[in-house]
Structures are given as C-alpha cells and as structure tokens.
Design an enzyme around this catalytic site. Structure first.
Site, PDB file in Angstrom:
ATOM      1  N   HIS A 234      53.718  19.715   0.899  1.00 41.36           N
ATOM      2  CA  HIS A 234      53.969  19.829   2.334  1.00 41.36           C
ATOM      3  C   HIS A 234      55.465  19.759   2.583  1.00 41.36           C
ATOM      4  O   HIS A 234      56.162  18.905   2.038  1.00 41.36           O
ATOM      5  CB  HIS A 234      53.259  18.724   3.110  1.00 41.36           C
ATOM      6  N   ASP A 268      41.039  15.637   5.828  1.00 41.15           N
ATOM      7  CA  ASP A 268      41.973  15.249   6.887  1.00 41.15           C
ATOM      8  C   ASP A 268      43.283  15.971   6.607  1.00 41.15           C
ATOM      9  O   ASP A 268      43.965  15.663   5.631  1.00 41.15           O
ATOM     10  CB  ASP A 268      42.184  13.731   6.892  1.00 41.15           C
ATOM     11  N   LEU A 269      43.633  16.900   7.442  1.00 40.40           N
ATOM     12  CA  LEU A 269      44.755  17.802   7.185  1.00 40.40           C
ATOM     13  C   LEU A 269      46.043  17.034   6.899  1.00 40.40           C
ATOM     14  O   LEU A 269      46.498  16.231   7.718  1.00 40.40           O
ATOM     15  CB  LEU A 269      44.952  18.736   8.386  1.00 40.40           C
ATOM     16  N   ASP A 270      46.621  17.301   5.722  1.00 43.47           N
ATOM     17  CA  ASP A 270      47.895  16.711   5.305  1.00 43.47           C
ATOM     18  C   ASP A 270      47.875  15.190   5.308  1.00 43.47           C
ATOM     19  O   ASP A 270      48.912  14.535   5.474  1.00 43.47           O
ATOM     20  CB  ASP A 270      49.050  17.213   6.193  1.00 43.47           C
ATOM     21  N   GLN A 271      46.711  14.600   5.109  1.00 45.31           N
ATOM     22  CA  GLN A 271      46.589  13.142   5.100  1.00 45.31           C
ATOM     23  C   GLN A 271      46.038  12.618   3.776  1.00 45.31           C
ATOM     24  O   GLN A 271      45.656  11.454   3.686  1.00 45.31           O
ATOM     25  CB  GLN A 271      45.675  12.691   6.255  1.00 45.31           C
TER      26      GLN A 271
END
Length: 326
Positions: A234, A268-271
C-alpha cells in the site's frame, strides 16, 4: 511487536492450518505438492526444516521442544522466541541430515506435545514455493521483484505467472520469460474474472499471491481461499491516507514523512496484518511527483521484504498482528 493480544481458546489457530498440521503442509486449495518432496528424507545431506509454534505462555515450552527434537536426532541451528500478553511464539530452524526417526514419528511426536501444551504449530520443509504476481499498470514493484528473482536475491522460489487486468506488463513478463496472462475486468465481469484467476492459480499449484500494485479489490470469496497467503503493498504508511491518490493527500497536508506498507490481505480493506513499513523524510520543497518517486522506492523495499519473510517461513499471524522472526 511489543504486545500480543490475549490468549485464544485452546482449539483456536494462529494461522490458516489446524493445530495438528502435517509436515510440509500446504493449503487445501491449491493441492499440496507430491509427498516425494517431503520434509524428512532420512540422511539427506544439509536438508533443513522449520517449526513454528504459538499458544499460551507456560514455563518450559522451549526446553521441551528442544528435548523432543534432540531425541529424534534433529539438530537445532537457530531458534527465536517472543512472549507477550500471555502468549508464547517460537520459530526453530533445524538440520535433518542426522535425523534418527522417520517423518511420521517426528510429526506424531510434535503433534502430541503441542496438544499437551495447548500449542498450535506448523512444520515447513525447505522447497521452492510457487508464486503468482498480480499487477495492473504500475510496474515498478513488478520489475523490482523480477530483478531480485533473476539475480537470486529472493529466497528459492518459482515465479510461475504474472496476471494482469491490463497489457502494460506484458513486455516485462516477456523480458524475464515469465508466463503472462491478461484478464480484463469490469464491474459486470469481476466475478467471472476472479473465477478465471482462481482456475489459473489452482492449475499452477500457486502457494503465494503477490499484489504488486494490483488496483482491484479482491472479493471476500477470493480472499478466503488464501488466508495469509496474499501479500499487498500500500502506497502509504497505514492507516494514514487510505483510499485514492494518497500522495496528493500527503502533499495537500504538507506532511514531513511519507511511507509504504506491506501486509497480508483480509476482507477489511487495507487493514490486514502488517508485515513491513518504511518512511522517508520530505519537505515543503517536494512536489507531488517528488513524493511519488520517493514512495515508489519505499513500496519496492517493503514489498520485497514481505515476500522474503513469507518465503523464509518467518511470519506468525495472531489476531491481525504479525510476529516476524529475524
């Protein structure tokens, strides 16, 4: 990692496999490699293996593991432990060249001991894991991984394919002689495209998926097939500046540090559990393009580090956190 979350029930697992995982374990999907390349080939010169355990902290666990391996003629060459929040984690590297028992005996002994101590465990043999790289239009992370792969700078592995929703990376794949497949996607065809990707991954026996700036959100059904086996990079120091155009966001805010993060993909997006992060200084003199350039360098490094640590079986995942052994 300084703290670990509270202990889980004894029956829970800290990875994508069960407490009684077999040696050389792979995922149910894709199929496991043939058993002829098993961990324990008695008297195999220099053959190495890795044992990773996790569970509630109790006195004497390390000594008991070391004694068990010694009794089976397994020579420990390195071990690392981590404790915190009532939990114990350990990674043991061992030499099997003088092992005195067979695969089944050692596996059964480790299983029995881990059950007794309430530990989850995984055993790995040293073999080349098969990787698929997914990429969209940005090629810097892809190029970096392929250069490291060709030069031998990555641990032994096989990059089996490059998949993309665009054609931009085709020349790169051809240059490095890696099979390339374009799978265009729209909102209407996303489910079908993911089915095609899964089919290719299963047919090629892929064990690790690397998202080298693949600009598509994976569906829950896709992610659930490969728990802790999809690595993403990311372009920000998570959790800051999530979403679109993070360098424009950073520029607008006048930040003095920018960063990049590699992590396992979850729903969980980008988590997902974070594997590596880096930052670099910046100033009011930096343009948006300056920030992008600095960010690209960070992205390459944190992604390569994450891939290396996964291939070397250095990562334990517990309650959305990672323990990365040195």
């Amino acid at each position: 990692m300084n703290t670990i979350a509270k202990p889980r029930p004894k029956s829970a697992t800290w990875s994508d496999e069960s407490v009684v995982s077999p040696l050389d374990v792979g995922a149910e999907d894709p199929p496991r490699p043939a058993r002829k390349s098993s961990l324990l080939s008695p008297r195999s010169e220099g053959e190495m293996g890795t044992l990773m355990v996790g569970g509630p902290e109790k006195r004497g666990i390390h000594a008991a593991l070391a004694q068990l391996l010694h009794e089976h003629g397994v020579h420990i060459v390195h071990s690392g432990q981590h404790t915190g929040g009532g939990m114990f984690f350990e990674r043991i590297r061992f030499d099997l060249s003088e092992v005195s028992t067979g695969r089944e005996e050692l596996d059964a002994a480790i299983r029995a001991m881990c059950t007794q101590w309430g530990l989850d465990y995984r055993l790995y043999g040293d073999r080349k894991k098969r990787i698929a790289i997914l990429v969209s239009k940005y090629e810097h992370c892809l190029y970096d991984l392929l250069v490291r792969y060709r030069s031998g700078d990555l641990p032994p592995c096989e990059i089996a394919m490059i998949l993309s929703n665009h054609t931009d990376a085709a020349d790169c794949a051809e240059h490095f002689q890696i099979p390339f497949r374009q799978l265009p996607v729209t909102a209407e065809t996303k489910a079908l495209q993911e089915q095609q990707i899964v089919g290719l991954l299963r047919a090629a026996n892929i064990e690790l998926i690397v998202l080298a700036r693949y600009m598509q959100i994976l569906s829950p059904s896709f992610v659930d097939r490969y728990p802790n086996r999809i690595i993403n990079v990311h372009h920000s120091f998570l959790p800051a500046f999530i979403g679109a155009n993070p360098y424009r966001q950073a520029y607008t805010r006048g930040v003095k540090l920018i960063g990049a993060t590699s992590h396992y993909v979850t729903n969980d997006l980008d988590q997902g559990p974070i594997l590596e992060q880096e930052v670099v200084r910046c100033s009011h003199r930096d343009s948006v393009e300056d920030l992008r350039r600095k960010g690209r360098d960070l992205e390459k490094r944190v992604l390569a580090a994450a891939v290396r640590w996964h291939l070397e079986d250095r990562v334990l995942v517990h309650e959305n956190k990672t323990v990365v052994f040195e």
